[in-house]
Design a protein around this motif. Structure first.
Motif, PDB file in Angstrom:
ATOM      1  N   ILE A 224      61.771  23.863  43.603  1.00 32.69           N
ATOM      2  CA  ILE A 224      61.215  23.442  44.894  1.00 32.69           C
ATOM      3  C   ILE A 224      61.323  24.573  45.910  1.00 32.69           C
ATOM      4  N   GLY A 225      62.424  25.285  45.892  1.00 40.48           N
ATOM      5  CA  GLY A 225      62.638  26.353  46.858  1.00 40.48           C
ATOM      6  C   GLY A 225      62.063  27.699  46.454  1.00 40.48           C
ATOM      7  N   SER A 226      61.480  27.796  45.263  1.00 41.75           N
ATOM      8  CA  SER A 226      60.979  29.084  44.793  1.00 41.75           C
ATOM      9  C   SER A 226      59.625  29.417  45.430  1.00 41.75           C
ATOM     10  N   ALA A 227      59.241  30.671  45.325  1.00 43.54           N
ATOM     11  CA  ALA A 227      57.968  31.141  45.880  1.00 43.54           C
ATOM     12  C   ALA A 227      56.798  30.562  45.084  1.00 43.54           C
ATOM     13  N   TRP A 228      55.649  30.455  45.742  1.00 45.66           N
ATOM     14  CA  TRP A 228      54.428  30.059  45.069  1.00 45.66           C
ATOM     15  C   TRP A 228      53.982  31.203  44.164  1.00 45.66           C
ATOM     16  N   THR A 229      53.205  30.882  43.146  1.00 44.99           N
ATOM     17  CA  THR A 229      52.675  31.873  42.223  1.00 44.99           C
ATOM     18  C   THR A 229      51.252  32.230  42.634  1.00 44.99           C
ATOM     19  N   ALA A 230      50.987  33.510  42.827  1.00 43.04           N
ATOM     20  CA  ALA A 230      49.643  33.959  43.189  1.00 43.04           C
ATOM     21  C   ALA A 230      48.747  33.992  41.950  1.00 43.04           C
ATOM     22  N   TYR A 231      47.467  33.716  42.146  1.00 44.82           N
ATOM     23  CA  TYR A 231      46.481  33.871  41.072  1.00 44.82           C
ATOM     24  C   TYR A 231      45.130  34.175  41.706  1.00 44.82           C
ATOM     25  N   THR A 232      44.226  34.717  40.909  1.00 44.95           N
ATOM     26  CA  THR A 232      42.880  34.994  41.395  1.00 44.95           C
ATOM     27  C   THR A 232      41.931  34.006  40.739  1.00 44.95           C
ATOM     28  N   PRO A 233      41.431  33.044  41.512  1.00 44.47           N
ATOM     29  CA  PRO A 233      40.495  32.068  40.950  1.00 44.47           C
ATOM     30  C   PRO A 233      39.186  32.752  40.540  1.00 44.47           C
ATOM     31  N   THR A 234      38.474  32.129  39.631  1.00 47.12           N
ATOM     32  CA  THR A 234      37.131  32.559  39.287  1.00 47.12           C
ATOM     33  C   THR A 234      36.159  31.777  40.165  1.00 47.12           C
ATOM     34  N   TRP A 235      35.158  32.474  40.716  1.00 47.03           N
ATOM     35  CA  TRP A 235      34.111  31.840  41.529  1.00 47.03           C
ATOM     36  C   TRP A 235      32.850  31.808  40.690  1.00 47.03           C
ATOM     37  N   SER A 236      32.285  30.622  40.528  1.00 45.14           N
ATOM     38  CA  SER A 236      31.058  30.478  39.755  1.00 45.14           C
ATOM     39  C   SER A 236      30.138  29.474  40.448  1.00 45.14           C
ATOM     40  N   THR A 237      28.935  29.342  39.930  1.00 42.35           N
ATOM     41  CA  THR A 237      27.975  28.380  40.477  1.00 42.35           C
ATOM     42  C   THR A 237      27.294  27.639  39.335  1.00 42.35           C
ATOM     43  N   SER A 238      26.561  26.610  39.706  1.00 41.01           N
ATOM     44  CA  SER A 238      25.781  25.868  38.715  1.00 41.01           C
ATOM     45  C   SER A 238      24.429  26.538  38.486  1.00 41.01           C
ATOM     46  N   GLY A 239      24.117  27.606  39.235  1.00 43.37           N
ATOM     47  CA  GLY A 239      22.840  28.308  39.105  1.00 43.37           C
ATOM     48  C   GLY A 239      23.051  29.781  38.819  1.00 43.37           C
ATOM     49  N   THR A 240      22.346  30.617  39.585  1.00 42.78           N
ATOM     50  CA  THR A 240      22.459  32.066  39.447  1.00 42.78           C
ATOM     51  C   THR A 240      23.850  32.509  39.867  1.00 42.78           C
ATOM     52  N   ALA A 241      24.455  33.380  39.081  1.00 40.81           N
ATOM     53  CA  ALA A 241      25.832  33.815  39.330  1.00 40.81           C
ATOM     54  C   ALA A 241      25.967  34.583  40.645  1.00 40.81           C
ATOM     55  N   PRO A 242      27.038  34.312  41.400  1.00 37.23           N
ATOM     56  CA  PRO A 242      27.330  35.084  42.605  1.00 37.23           C
ATOM     57  C   PRO A 242      28.118  36.342  42.229  1.00 37.23           C
ATOM     58  N   SER A 243      28.306  37.215  43.199  1.00 32.46           N
ATOM     59  CA  SER A 243      29.159  38.387  42.998  1.00 32.46           C
ATOM     60  C   SER A 243      30.028  38.557  44.236  1.00 32.46           C
ATOM     61  N   LEU A 244      31.316  38.673  44.055  1.00 31.34           N
ATOM     62  CA  LEU A 244      32.253  38.797  45.165  1.00 31.34           C
ATOM     63  C   LEU A 244      32.073  40.117  45.912  1.00 31.34           C
ATOM     64  N   GLY A 245      31.630  41.159  45.220  1.00 26.24           N
ATOM     65  CA  GLY A 245      31.476  42.460  45.876  1.00 26.24           C
ATOM     66  C   GLY A 245      32.781  42.873  46.539  1.00 26.24           C
ATOM     67  N   ASN A 246      32.708  43.235  47.826  1.00 25.64           N
ATOM     68  CA  ASN A 246      33.927  43.637  48.540  1.00 25.64           C
ATOM     69  C   ASN A 246      34.562  42.479  49.316  1.00 25.64           C
ATOM     70  N   GLY A 247      34.165  41.258  48.968  1.00 26.79           N
ATOM     71  CA  GLY A 247      34.819  40.086  49.552  1.00 26.79           C
ATOM     72  C   GLY A 247      36.193  39.899  48.936  1.00 26.79           C
ATOM     73  N   THR A 248      36.898  38.857  49.356  1.00 27.90           N
ATOM     74  CA  THR A 248      38.212  38.572  48.786  1.00 27.90           C
ATOM     75  C   THR A 248      38.270  37.133  48.291  1.00 27.90           C
ATOM     76  N   LEU A 249      39.024  36.936  47.238  1.00 23.85           N
ATOM     77  CA  LEU A 249      39.240  35.614  46.670  1.00 23.85           C
ATOM     78  C   LEU A 249      40.678  35.572  46.194  1.00 23.85           C
ATOM     79  N   SER A 250      41.454  34.675  46.761  1.00 23.42           N
ATOM     80  CA  SER A 250      42.864  34.584  46.393  1.00 23.42           C
ATOM     81  C   SER A 250      43.274  33.128  46.267  1.00 23.42           C
ATOM     82  N   GLY A 251      44.307  32.917  45.500  1.00 22.86           N
ATOM     83  CA  GLY A 251      44.848  31.583  45.330  1.00 22.86           C
ATOM     84  C   GLY A 251      46.348  31.654  45.125  1.00 22.86           C
ATOM     85  N   ALA A 252      46.988  30.526  45.311  1.00 24.01           N
ATOM     86  CA  ALA A 252      48.422  30.407  45.042  1.00 24.01           C
ATOM     87  C   ALA A 252      48.690  28.958  44.667  1.00 24.01           C
ATOM     88  N   TYR A 253      49.746  28.762  43.890  1.00 23.27           N
ATOM     89  CA  TYR A 253      50.068  27.408  43.459  1.00 23.27           C
ATOM     90  C   TYR A 253      51.554  27.284  43.172  1.00 23.27           C
TER      91      TYR A 253
END
Length: 165
Positions: free
Chosen positions: A34-63
């Motif tokens: 309970i007291g430990s740090a969250w774990t970082a991860y990089t989610p995958t971004w996808s779509t139901s159509g034409t694929a996007p591209s993150l380019g120089n954007g950022t995408l981060s996650g933690a859990y």
């Protein structure tokens, strides 16, 4: 009151309660988690159509996983070279995580940097799902032009608690 010399148990001489050491170890490890740090991860971004591209954007996650409970947050920020694809947007949960039960909801927010407007969104994970999908205006899936036409510095943020298998 007799003394219990069992090394696999802890004896409280005041109450006479004998607690198996394995139980105490489990309780201690859960409190440590309970007291430990969250774990970082990089989610995958996808779509139901034409694929996007993150380019120089950022995408981060933690859990943080505690037993069958997952606390998760995801933040996507569009960059100047981000391309937005077509269709509904999906963001993956942490690796190896699958939800259980019916549809599970998360909190979500969109931010339009050009106007400074925030958008309250609904987000969900379908039963036995592995990705988050957001809904705008009660029915439209979040995508390249919903709830806004996404551009540089715009953001999507998801946060919530889910039951996992």
């Amino acid at each position: 009151m007799a003394y219990d010399a069992n090394p696999a148990a802890t004896h409280d001489p005041t109450t006479g309660v004998v607690v198996p050491t394995a139980w105490l170890d489990l309780i201690n490890s859960n409190f440590a988690e309970i007291g430990s740090a969250w774990t970082a991860y990089t989610p995958t971004w996808s779509t139901s159509g034409t694929a996007p591209s993150l380019g120089n954007g950022t995408l981060s996650g933690a859990y943080k996983k505690l037993g069958k409970t997952l606390y998760v947050r995801v933040r996507w920020v569009a960059g100047s070279t981000t391309t937005f694809g077509t269709g509904s947007y999906f963001f993956d949960l942490p690796p190896g995580v699958t939800t259980v039960g019916s549809v599970q909801a998360l909190s979500a927010k969109g931010y339009d940097a050009s106007t400074g407007n925030n958008y309250v969104l609904s987000a969900f994970v379908i039963a036995s799902g592995t990705h988050i999908e957001a809904i705008s205006n009660g029915a439209s899936s979040v995508g390249a032009t919903s709830p806004v036409t996404w551009a540089t510095s715009d953001e999507l943020i998801f946060t919530g608690v889910l039951e996992i298998s």
